[in-house]
Design a protein around this motif. Structure first.
Motif, PDB file in Angstrom:
ATOM      1  N   VAL A 246       0.834  -1.198   0.000  1.00 12.56           N
ATOM      2  CA  VAL A 246       0.000   0.000   0.000  1.00 12.56           C
ATOM      3  C   VAL A 246       0.874   1.256   0.000  1.00 12.56           C
ATOM      4  CG1 VAL A 246      -1.749   1.331   1.260  1.00 12.56           C
ATOM      5  CG2 VAL A 246      -1.838  -1.183   1.278  1.00 12.56           C
ATOM      6  N   VAL A 247       0.514   2.190  -0.871  1.00  9.35           N
ATOM      7  CA  VAL A 247       1.110   3.528  -0.846  1.00  9.35           C
ATOM      8  C   VAL A 247      -0.033   4.478  -0.501  1.00  9.35           C
ATOM      9  CG1 VAL A 247       2.153   5.384  -2.208  1.00  9.35           C
ATOM     10  CG2 VAL A 247       2.927   3.024  -2.520  1.00  9.35           C
ATOM     11  N   ASN A 248       0.128   5.222   0.580  1.00 10.93           N
ATOM     12  CA  ASN A 248      -0.966   6.053   1.078  1.00 10.93           C
ATOM     13  C   ASN A 248      -0.790   7.525   0.726  1.00 10.93           C
ATOM     14  OD1 ASN A 248      -3.434   6.153   2.446  1.00 10.93           O
ATOM     15  ND2 ASN A 248      -2.477   6.795   4.357  1.00 10.93           N
ATOM     16  N   SER A 249      -1.879   8.274   0.843  1.00 12.29           N
ATOM     17  CA  SER A 249      -1.829   9.717   0.579  1.00 12.29           C
ATOM     18  C   SER A 249      -1.587  10.508   1.858  1.00 12.29           C
ATOM     19  CB  SER A 249      -3.149  10.169  -0.056  1.00 12.29           C
ATOM     20  OG  SER A 249      -4.239   9.864   0.797  1.00 12.29           O
ATOM     21  N   ASP A 250      -1.490   9.814   2.994  1.00 14.17           N
ATOM     22  CA  ASP A 250      -1.248  10.461   4.286  1.00 14.17           C
ATOM     23  C   ASP A 250      -0.105   9.729   4.982  1.00 14.17           C
ATOM     24  OD1 ASP A 250      -1.555  11.919   6.691  1.00 14.17           O
ATOM     25  OD2 ASP A 250      -2.886  10.368   7.481  1.00 14.17           O
ATOM     26  N   ASP A 251       0.802  10.459   5.602  1.00 15.56           N
ATOM     27  CA  ASP A 251       1.987   9.835   6.183  1.00 15.56           C
ATOM     28  C   ASP A 251       1.811   9.344   7.614  1.00 15.56           C
ATOM     29  OD1 ASP A 251       1.863  12.319   7.365  1.00 15.56           O
ATOM     30  OD2 ASP A 251       4.025  12.627   7.365  1.00 15.56           O
ATOM     31  N   SER A 252       0.722   9.736   8.304  1.00 19.40           N
ATOM     32  CA  SER A 252       0.584   9.360   9.713  1.00 19.40           C
ATOM     33  C   SER A 252       0.525   7.843   9.895  1.00 19.40           C
ATOM     34  CB  SER A 252      -0.647  10.025  10.332  1.00 19.40           C
ATOM     35  OG  SER A 252      -1.821   9.673   9.652  1.00 19.40           O
ATOM     36  N   ALA A 253      -0.151   7.143   8.984  1.00 14.19           N
ATOM     37  CA  ALA A 253      -0.254   5.688   9.078  1.00 14.19           C
ATOM     38  C   ALA A 253       1.072   5.011   8.735  1.00 14.19           C
ATOM     39  CB  ALA A 253      -1.357   5.174   8.164  1.00 14.19           C
ATOM     40  N   VAL A 254       1.949   5.711   8.046  1.00 18.31           N
ATOM     41  CA  VAL A 254       3.285   5.184   7.743  1.00 18.31           C
ATOM     42  C   VAL A 254       4.182   5.362   8.960  1.00 18.31           C
ATOM     43  CG1 VAL A 254       5.285   5.345   6.209  1.00 18.31           C
ATOM     44  CG2 VAL A 254       2.980   5.771   5.312  1.00 18.31           C
TER      45      VAL A 254
END
Length: 328
Positions: A246-254
């Protein structure tokens, strides 16, 4: 005795003057209503950025301006009530966050004389908030969070060089999501991707819909969606079971190790873009003459989680080892 009485009267006069002065200062404060859809790191950052930009423009909170903040915990049925309460305070401006809130506010405040500045709206033209990207509408303009999808795909190719099929879960009932899907489809051929979309209109369907992408996509992109982002942990868990990174649009979950990577928009900057527009309006500019802003490439940043990459069985490419974007 006379001297003491005179001093007492002088003190009384001074106290009265201070009270009048304080009352006048309070009366002179600009009231701004903030209508948020719900508590979320990205949306909260958009509020913080908005306030910062106004402060930078000379509108200091508590001195020059006072805010009334409200949200509906992502319940669209409560938005009209929220807007009505904010309108009752007779603010000089209302700041609306997300497309659903902005659309409802536009109808509810039509003809009220209260200007609206929106933020976290992916495509304000498609959402019929403004007539074009070149101008605002009557009493309304703002700041888009339209992500540079070509840049997202370029980052994804660097991270996953062999990926060819780009999966996108989205909410077909939200204008933001539908507009973003169209932009992703338009950018995909040049980036060497085939887009596979899957509609998700209820968080309870996430597990099943993400599982349906197994064997059909090489990567899943988590868009800036009001349905997908609050449930990104569930999306990532289902994707991991299906063996899809998964590549997300928000970094908090990373940063908390839930999602392997992100190419994220800086929502504080989106809020600052909106705040700068609000400052122009408060200084007398007509919203109709202000084009909605959209983020530049520099407003994005990459983040990779070493922990989550390992959990998904993915190696960080050597070419990205020194990117300065890897977190534990």
């Amino acid at each position: 005795m006379l001297k003491s009485k005179s001093a007492w009267l002088s003190g009384l006069a001074l106290a009265g003057a201070l009270m009048v002065s304080a009352g006048s200062a309070a009366a002179d404060q600009i009231r701004i209503g903030i209508a948020n859809f719900g508590e979320h790191p990205q949306l909260n950052a958009a509020i913080a950025g908005f306030k910062k930009a106004l402060t930078d423009n000379g509108f200091v909170e508590g001195k020059d301006v006072v805010y009334t903040e409200s949200h509906t915990n992502f319940d669209a049925s409560l938005v009209p009530q929220m807007i009505a309460k904010l309108q009752a305070e007779q603010p000089k401006l209302i700041y609306t966050i997300t497309t659903p809130v902005s659309q409802i506010a536009k109808k509810a405040l039509a003809g009220s004389g209260i200007p609206i500045v929106f933020a976290a709206v992916t495509d304000p033209v498609a959402a019929k908030l403004v007539p074009s990207w070149d101008a605002g509408d009557e009493g309304m303009t703002g700041a888009s969070d339209l992500q540079d999808v070509a840049a997202v795909m370029a980052f994804t190719k660097k991270l996953l060089p062999n990926a060819k099929r780009f999966g996108v879960p989205y909410n077909p009932g939200e204008a933001n999501d539908v507009a973003l899907i169209e932009k992703i489809k338009a950018a995909a051929p040049a980036a060497g991707f085939e887009v596979v979309e899957v509609g998700v209109d209820n968080v309870n369907d996430i597990q099943q819909r993400i599982a349906s992408l197994a064997g059909k996509v090489d990567v899943i992109y988590g868009p800036a969606s009001n349905l997908i982002q609050p449930a990104i942990a569930a999306v990532s868990a289902a994707a991991r079971q299906a063996g899809i990174p998964v590549v997300n649009s928000d970094d908090s979950a990373v940063r908390n190790g839930t999602v392997p990577a992100s190419f994220a928009l800086n929502y504080t900057q989106v809020g600052m873009n909106a705040g700068n527009i609000a400052a122009e309006i408060l200084k007398g500019k007509d919203p109709k003459t202000i084009a909605p802003s959209r983020p530049a490439y520099k407003d994005h940043m990459a983040t990779i989680s070493r922990k989550a990459m390992a959990a998904f069985g993915i190696e960080i490419p050597a070419s990205m080892a020194d990117c300065g974007c890897i977190v534990d």
